[in-house]
Design an enzyme around this catalytic site. Structure first.
Site, PDB file in Angstrom:
ATOM      1  N   TYR A 235      43.324  65.060  12.903  1.00 54.22           N
ATOM      2  CA  TYR A 235      44.106  65.936  13.785  1.00 54.22           C
ATOM      3  C   TYR A 235      44.702  65.078  14.883  1.00 54.22           C
ATOM      4  CZ  TYR A 235      45.041  70.124  16.739  1.00 54.22           C
ATOM      5  OH  TYR A 235      45.623  71.112  17.504  1.00 54.22           O
TER       6      TYR A 235
ATOM      7  N   LYS B 215      46.595  67.023  10.277  1.00 56.06           N
ATOM      8  CA  LYS B 215      47.391  67.981  11.035  1.00 56.06           C
ATOM      9  C   LYS B 215      48.052  67.203  12.164  1.00 56.06           C
ATOM     10  CE  LYS B 215      47.558  71.867  14.102  1.00 56.06           C
ATOM     11  NZ  LYS B 215      47.194  72.112  15.468  1.00 56.06           N
TER      12      LYS B 215
END
Length: 293
Positions: free
Chosen positions: A135, A163
């Protein structure tokens, strides 16, 4: 979970009651609302206010998600500790609840070298029994994953995607190019302004905070694109982009999203961190979201 994840995952807000405590009943209602539009689940993310939840609350929130979903849609749990040791400890607790995967934010506050980020993520992925998403959100953490680092980490059998919430097409495309020869590595789009463009370019899914406010239009970006209606997907994106531009001019997420939900009649409470909305702010939000009520 399958190593290929597609569509929309909503980063659902964490509702609080009148005393500021976690409200599982209200969370269940928001989960069902998202599932109604075919959206999958991302829990304890930025819009879930992970940064103001203590460890037992993070576990309780995730447990509520897993119980309410009951295997009907994928659930990705977010892990957000600074140290490798605490990331693994929380990751094991979250994994034991039955999530399909976890996302792991870069450590924050202390700047790290790329080789240190590689060592951190490898240790976490080695220790956990569920798949791991990287992330990247450098504006909030101060640490940036580079495409070269992500390509190295993509070789780990338990790291299945990233992400990216850096906020730019260039950042997202860099990760897509780094993993272009790895069909099972998922590049997940974070910015709500780039959902349609991401699908056109080949990103597998998006994680959306604004889907709290506009679950159907954001769902339609994906479903129309997936059905071959590229113009329809683009039109849905234009509606979402306008919402994002005007709403975030008043205040940024997650407080703006939670305040908007409250004004739309959803019992999600107020954000725990110190932000205030004037009467003029509330009036402007009501005008902006009238089309999404």
């Amino acid at each position: 979970m399958s190593k290929r994840i597609t569509g929309v995952l909503t980063a659902i807000v964490t509702p609080f009651d009148g005393q500021g405590e976690f409200n599982p009943t209200a969370l269940r209602a928001q989960i069902q609302r998202q599932m109604q539009y075919g959206n999958d689940i991302f829990c304890n993310g930025t819009n879930g206010e992970f940064f103001v939840l203590h460890t037992d609350e993070k576990v309780a929130v995730t447990e509520t998600y897993v119980d309410e979903v009951a295997g009907k849609v994928p659930v990705v749990g977010h892990i957000d500790e600074i140290s490798t040791r605490e990331t693994i400890k929380l990751g094991k607790r979250i994994a034991a609840l039955g999530v399909d995967a976890v996302s792991v934010i870069t450590p924050y506050f202390i700047p790290l070298k790329q080789e240190e980020l590689i060592a951190h993520y490898r240790a976490v992925a080695d220790a956990l029994t569920v798949p791991v998403f990287l992330y990247n959100i450098p504006a909030r953490t101060g640490n940036t994953l580079t495409p070269e680092t992500v390509r190295i980490l993509a070789d780990h059998p338990n790291i299945i995607g990233i992400k990216d919430s850096a906020g730019s097409y260039e950042s997202l495309n860099g990760f897509l190019q780094a993993a272009k020869d790895m069909p099972n590595f998922n590049v997940l789009n974070g910015p709500d302004s780039l959902i349609h463009q991401g699908f056109v370019e080949g990103y597998s899914a998006c994680i959306s905070g604004l889907a709290n406010v506009a679950p159907e239009p954001i769902s339609q970006i994906w479903h129309r694109f997936h059905a071959g209606d590229i113009d329809g997907s683009r039109q849905a994106q234009e509606q979402v982009s306008e919402l994002r531009k005007t709403l975030y001019a008043i205040a940024f997420s997650p407080a703006a999203v939670k305040k908007t939900l409250t004004l739309m009649g959803h019992d999600v409470g107020v954000s725990r961190y110190p932000i205030q909305f004037s009467e003029q702010d509330e009036a402007a939000i009501r005008r902006i979201v009238s089309a999404f009520a």
